[in-house]
Design an enzyme around this catalytic site. Sequence first.
Site: not given
Ligand code: NAD
Length: 420
Positions: A110
């Site tokens: 990461k």
């Molecule tokens: P992103 O930045 O696209 O979206 C994150 C979302 O969470 C945004 O809408 C943001 O406003 C919201 N957020 C932030 N703080 C918040 C809070 N306190 N309460 C409610 N909402 C809140 O990120 P993403 O890529 O969608 O990732 C989200 C999660 O999924 C993370 O934990 C990431 O590690 C995990 N993840 C992402 C991927 C990927 O392919 N993008 C893959 C596996 C896991």
Amino acid sequence: MTSPTSEIVNPFQMVQQQIDDICEKLKIKQAYHVKIRECERELTVHFPVKMDDGQVKVFTGYRVVHNDTRGPAKGGIRYHPDVTLDETKALAAWMSMKTAVVNIPYGGAKGAVACNPKTMSRDELERLTRRYASEILLVIGPERDIPAPDVGTNPQVMAWIMDTYSMNKGYSVLGVVTGKPLEIGGSRGRFEATGRGCMINALLTAKHLGMAIKGATVAVQGFGNVGSISAKLLAKEGCRIIAVSDSKGGIYNPKGLDVESVLRYKKETSSVVGFRGSETITNDELLGLKCDILVPSALESAICAPNAASVKARMIVEGANGPTTPEADKILCDNGKFIVPDILANAGGVIVSYFEWVQGLQSFFWSEDEVNHQLQIIMDNAFHEVLEMSQREKVDMRNAAYMLAIKRIADAMEARGIFP
Ligand code: NAD
């Protein structure tokens, strides 16, 4: 994400505790146990970036490899003001578990930069990304450590990293990052892959529980890449999305939200809050809504000891990494909730990243149908292997997923003869 009470959770200690418990349960050799509970490499960099106002700011970034016994390390890059080395280490360890549980030939890594991409211009983000990429250049590469997008980063950021790496090598290196734009070797289906994986897991769970998916009510915390696409695809399957949220708050409509319209509204206003016909709710209220499926897709520790007892959903599909603290996990399990753990639920992203890497190495690209079909096969297998382990060992899905993953990593160490 800070939990709303005094429950302090260090994510890396949380992972180490999980690893210790499972290694003891599986009687993993001491040598493998002590190796798996630590990260192999932790790089911290402090680098200068010229801001638009002419000032130079120094940013801190990380790139951590947890374990690469089963193949090159793989893991996203996060841009967020609150990132820490320990959070990055935890996320790297979860990646090792994730790649092992779905059985793709990778280890876990990461990266992160402490910055707020929402307040930076595109030019500042490009300069930051290219400088960070230069700082970590020596430790990444298609055979050793392959970044991808995570919170706060996107295909454009991956394109800048790929370009910086390629300029240094003197030729185009498609396999150095995944989650790239299609024009430079991105995979069809990658952008939607994590949400699609969450949807597949929800459908498989519903079948297992004998729950009808048509008309099932869904609440999604976090409306970014993972949350919004999970919501969109679950709605396509006939679910009713009654609430979604982002960092500014949540919206609720018991009759169901039109996800495409919410997406357009968020694009225009940068938040879901205020969407017509919806009631504004807090993120904690969203977690406690009466619904069938809860998809926490924001950041770590969203479901914690003080709010876990209020969760009413029968099924929790962990779109985010580490959204449930260990104490909360116990409360949810005691309350009979069926949890699809993060390392299985959100593995769709890394599975299609693997396809993207394979396509880049072979310079032979697949159709979207082929990508989605192969994703379905891998997810289906992984879900059933974890379910079978959970039934055989009489443990919940999280413990079963960890058992499967840690056994695979330890078996790989044994096969390589790491400690003869
Ligand atoms: P992103 O930045 O696209 O979206 C994150 C979302 O969470 C945004 O809408 C943001 O406003 C919201 N957020 C932030 N703080 C918040 C809070 N306190 N309460 C409610 N909402 C809140 O990120 P993403 O890529 O969608 O990732 C989200 C999660 O999924 C993370 O934990 C990431 O590690 C995990 N993840 C992402 C991927 C990927 O392919 N993008 C893959 C596996 C896991």
